[in-house]
Scaffold this active site. Structure first.
Site, PDB file in Angstrom:
ATOM      1  CG  ASN A 105      -1.697   1.239   1.424  1.00 44.92           C
ATOM      2  OD1 ASN A 105      -1.765   2.066   0.514  1.00 44.92           O
ATOM      3  ND2 ASN A 105      -2.313   1.388   2.593  1.00 44.92           N
ATOM      4  CE  LYS A 130      -0.197   3.267   4.720  1.00 43.84           C
ATOM      5  NZ  LYS A 130      -0.195   3.378   6.167  1.00 43.84           N
ATOM      6  CG  HIS A 155      -5.919   2.056   4.985  1.00 42.70           C
ATOM      7  ND1 HIS A 155      -5.539   2.990   5.922  1.00 42.70           N
ATOM      8  CD2 HIS A 155      -4.894   1.172   4.895  1.00 42.70           C
ATOM      9  CE1 HIS A 155      -4.334   2.673   6.374  1.00 42.70           C
ATOM     10  NE2 HIS A 155      -3.911   1.581   5.763  1.00 42.70           N
ATOM     11  CD  GLU A 167      -2.961   5.601   6.716  1.00 43.96           C
ATOM     12  OE1 GLU A 167      -2.863   5.621   5.481  1.00 43.96           O
ATOM     13  OE2 GLU A 167      -2.078   5.127   7.449  1.00 43.96           O
ATOM     14  CD  GLU A 212      -3.680  -2.396   7.176  1.00 45.19           C
ATOM     15  OE1 GLU A 212      -2.597  -2.681   6.672  1.00 45.19           O
ATOM     16  OE2 GLU A 212      -4.263  -1.308   6.974  1.00 45.19           O
ATOM     17  N   GLY A 262       2.438   2.124  10.833  1.00 47.43           N
ATOM     18  CA  GLY A 262       3.486   3.138  10.737  1.00 47.43           C
ATOM     19  C   GLY A 262       4.177   3.468  12.048  1.00 47.43           C
ATOM     20  CB  SER A 277       4.760  -2.005  12.184  1.00 45.30           C
ATOM     21  OG  SER A 277       4.457  -0.633  12.424  1.00 45.30           O
TER      22      SER A 277
HETATM   23  P1  PGA Z   1       2.683   0.212   7.583  1.00 39.63           P
HETATM   24  O1  PGA Z   1       1.233   0.473   6.961  1.00 39.63           O
HETATM   25  O2  PGA Z   1       3.178  -1.114   7.018  1.00 39.63           O
HETATM   26  O3  PGA Z   1       3.513   1.365   7.138  1.00 39.63           O
HETATM   27  O4  PGA Z   1       2.512   0.139   9.073  1.00 39.63           O
HETATM   28  C1  PGA Z   1       0.326  -0.582   6.752  1.00 39.63           C
HETATM   29  C2  PGA Z   1      -0.963  -0.047   6.162  1.00 39.63           C
HETATM   30  O5  PGA Z   1      -1.421   1.024   6.577  1.00 39.63           O
HETATM   31  O6  PGA Z   1      -1.554  -0.685   5.272  1.00 39.63           O
END
Ligand code: PGA
Length: 254
Positions: free
Chosen positions: A10, A12, A93, A95, A168, A174, A213
């Site tokens: 992803n 982003k 997601h 976010e 998630e 992150g 992560s």
């Molecule tokens: P990350 O993000 O691997 O940077 O923690 C995962 C995601 O949001 O899909």
């Protein structure tokens, strides 16, 4: 039963034409590895060029509008994603649930629109830090999944082959923090039982990915957990050198 294994990146809000060499490097290495499907969900502006750069490699979107077309400034519908060369999309997601106030009903509508159009879907769910601390994470995320899963014709057409769920935990995205393998296993088992409740035996075919992560250093341990069928990877998917060891760990576990 053997479920398909999926490791999706992803990207982003990262990536321009200057990053197409990373897309190529990931696709070329991934296509040589057996046992695991690899995909990259890139920014909408990069989908067409990425899909042209790596023919046959799955390029995806990070969101979709649930309507077929219409007065939705800035939004992108399924037909446009197909037109650009996408074969999958992330929906729900955290976010987007947070910054764009997407609720479970809109996530369900998006997943149904995507599946009806023939796209694959990675449907995200996950708890906040406060929800984890409350001890109610499993209950909360199970309810979120129940309310977000596609139903009706979309489910009939897409569930066994084209739906994946990504667990998630928001506090793990992150941050470098990862739940214990015991907590991941407990959540994935609960989500598997919700998939059975929703779809009967077809629920056994839906891969459940872990996201938050995931790195080369923790991937093998996470992929060894029962009912973890792959990963949704953010930061560590931007560079082939970081992402490919995660794909290799998934292939080794498959
Ligand atoms: P990350 O993000 O691997 O940077 O923690 C995962 C995601 O949001 O899909």
């Amino acid at each position: 039963m053997t479920r398909r294994k999926l490791v999706a990146g992803n990207w982003k809000m990262h990536g321009t034409a200057a990053d197409l060499d990373e897309v190529r490097a990931i696709a070329e290495a991934a296509q040589r590895m057996g046992g695991v499907i690899v995909a990259l969900c890139v920014p909408a502006t990069l989908i067409h060029r990425a899909a042209e750069a790596v023919p046959g490699f799955p390029i995806g979107a990070q969101d979709i509008h649930s309507a077929e077309k219409g007065a939705h400034t800035g939004d992108i519908c399924a037909a446009m994603l197909h037109d650009a060369g996408a074969s999958l999309t992330i929906v729900g997601h955290s976010e987007r649930r947070d910054a764009h106030r997407e609720d479970d009903a809109s996530v369900r509508a998006k997943s149904e629109a995507a599946l009806c159009s023939g796209l694959q879907v990675i449907l995200c769910v996950g708890e906040s830090d406060a929800e984890r601390v409350s001890g109610k994470a499993v209950e909360i995320v199970s309810a979120q999944l129940d309310a977000s899963l596609p139903h009706g014709a979309a489910a009939d057409r897409g569930v066994p082959d084209r739906l994946a769920v990504a667990y998630e935990p928001i506090w793990a995205i992150g941050t470098g923090k990862v739940p214990s393998t015991q907590d991941i296993g407990e959540m994935h088992a609960a989500l598997r039982s919700r998939l059975h409740a929703a779809y009967g035996s077809a629920g056994a075919s839906v891969p459940i990915l872990y996201g938050g992560s995931v790195k080369a250093t923790n991937a093998a341990e996470i992929f060894a957990v029962a009912d973890v069928d792959g990963a949704l990877v953010g930061g560590a998917s931007l560079k082939a050198a970081d992402f490919l060891p995660i794909v290799e760990a998934a292939a080794a576990a498959a």
